[in-house]
Write a protein that holds these residues in place. Sequence first.
Motif, mmCIF file in Angstrom:
data_model
loop_
_atom_site.group_PDB
_atom_site.id
_atom_site.type_symbol
_atom_site.label_atom_id
_atom_site.label_comp_id
_atom_site.label_asym_id
_atom_site.label_seq_id
_atom_site.Cartn_x
_atom_site.Cartn_y
_atom_site.Cartn_z
ATOM 1 N N GLN A 1 -8.501 2.204 -9.338
ATOM 2 C CA GLN A 1 -7.107 2.124 -8.894
ATOM 3 C C GLN A 1 -7.015 1.066 -7.790
ATOM 4 O O GLN A 1 -7.213 1.360 -6.624
ATOM 5 N N ALA A 2 -6.755 -0.178 -8.199
ATOM 6 C CA ALA A 2 -6.525 -1.235 -7.209
ATOM 7 C C ALA A 2 -5.199 -0.948 -6.527
ATOM 8 O O ALA A 2 -4.309 -0.325 -7.116
ATOM 9 N N LYS A 3 -5.062 -1.397 -5.264
ATOM 10 C CA LYS A 3 -3.859 -1.072 -4.500
ATOM 11 C C LYS A 3 -3.373 -2.277 -3.704
ATOM 12 O O LYS A 3 -4.168 -3.055 -3.185
ATOM 13 N N LEU A 4 -2.062 -2.362 -3.596
ATOM 14 C CA LEU A 4 -1.408 -3.271 -2.661
ATOM 15 C C LEU A 4 -0.683 -2.371 -1.679
ATOM 16 O O LEU A 4 0.230 -1.641 -2.064
ATOM 17 N N VAL A 5 -1.130 -2.367 -0.416
ATOM 18 C CA VAL A 5 -0.588 -1.433 0.577
ATOM 19 C C VAL A 5 0.177 -2.197 1.654
ATOM 20 O O VAL A 5 -0.252 -3.241 2.117
ATOM 21 N N THR A 6 1.333 -1.627 2.026
ATOM 22 C CA THR A 6 2.225 -2.271 2.996
ATOM 23 C C THR A 6 2.840 -1.220 3.903
ATOM 24 O O THR A 6 3.317 -0.193 3.424
ATOM 25 N N CYS A 7 2.822 -1.480 5.204
ATOM 26 C CA CYS A 7 3.515 -0.613 6.152
ATOM 27 C C CYS A 7 4.981 -1.045 6.170
ATOM 28 O O CYS A 7 5.294 -2.166 6.564
ATOM 29 N N VAL A 8 5.867 -0.154 5.721
ATOM 30 C CA VAL A 8 7.289 -0.500 5.632
ATOM 31 C C VAL A 8 8.107 0.084 6.786
ATOM 32 O O VAL A 8 9.292 -0.215 6.924
ATOM 33 N N ARG A 9 7.475 0.949 7.601
ATOM 34 C CA ARG A 9 8.139 1.466 8.801
ATOM 35 C C ARG A 9 7.061 1.810 9.816
ATOM 36 O O ARG A 9 6.030 2.381 9.480
ATOM 37 N N GLY A 10 7.286 1.437 11.076
ATOM 38 C CA GLY A 10 6.310 1.720 12.117
ATOM 39 C C GLY A 10 5.164 0.730 12.091
ATOM 40 O O GLY A 10 5.329 -0.429 11.698
ATOM 41 N N ALA A 11 3.972 1.206 12.482
ATOM 42 C CA ALA A 11 2.799 0.331 12.547
ATOM 43 C C ALA A 11 1.538 1.136 12.287
ATOM 44 O O ALA A 11 1.455 2.314 12.657
ATOM 45 N N VAL A 12 0.550 0.480 11.670
ATOM 46 C CA VAL A 12 -0.738 1.116 11.390
ATOM 47 C C VAL A 12 -1.864 0.126 11.632
ATOM 48 O O VAL A 12 -1.662 -1.090 11.593
ATOM 49 N N LEU A 13 -3.055 0.670 11.853
ATOM 50 C CA LEU A 13 -4.281 -0.107 11.784
ATOM 51 C C LEU A 13 -4.850 0.176 10.404
ATOM 52 O O LEU A 13 -5.267 1.300 10.119
#
Length: 195
Positions: free
Chosen positions: A65-77
């Motif tokens: 399961q390849a993934k494209l991940v994006t933070c759309v609200r707030g912030a992450v490390l």
Amino acid sequence: MTIPNAYRITPDRHHDLRGHFYEAFRASELSDAIGYPFVVRQANYSSSRRHTVRGIHATALPPGQAKLVTCVRGAVLDVVIDLRVGSPTYGMVETTRQDEESGVSVYLADGLGHAFLALTDDACMNYLCSEPYVPGTMLEIDPFDPEIGIPWNLTAEPVMSAKDAGAPTLAAAAAAGLLPMYTDCLAHYAALKAG
């Protein structure tokens, strides 16, 4: 990134009096960069409170399961780790700050693990996945495994699921034969490229 088959995508943002706009990803350009088609077959969202650690998660191959991940609200490390036994970067970690302002995304191919720390309350992540979730194929690795050494820089106790808190170390997962082999991943990427 320095981990093969992991990419950091930084969009061009366009500002005007209404706010801003950016193209998050274009399938043809991402597919050209990774060398095979990226087809989205499932989309997921998670919302996390500050100090939440999710991961390290991956999916067995097959199905992958390849993934494209994006933070759309707030912030992450955001964290990518190479879980492919035999890879020249096996066990290597790359971090990316993702937030709603930058629109930075991370693509990770099959065989790579993913984790993140929520730096804000109500941090929302979007995951575009190449395969639908199949029960029993998820891999979990201890995000605090000292051999991996993810630089979390926590300022409070982490909020975690019981499953993540009880996950095996990288060495224990490898010894149990749970991790993907690098050669199998390369064959999988070649098969995707061949169509």
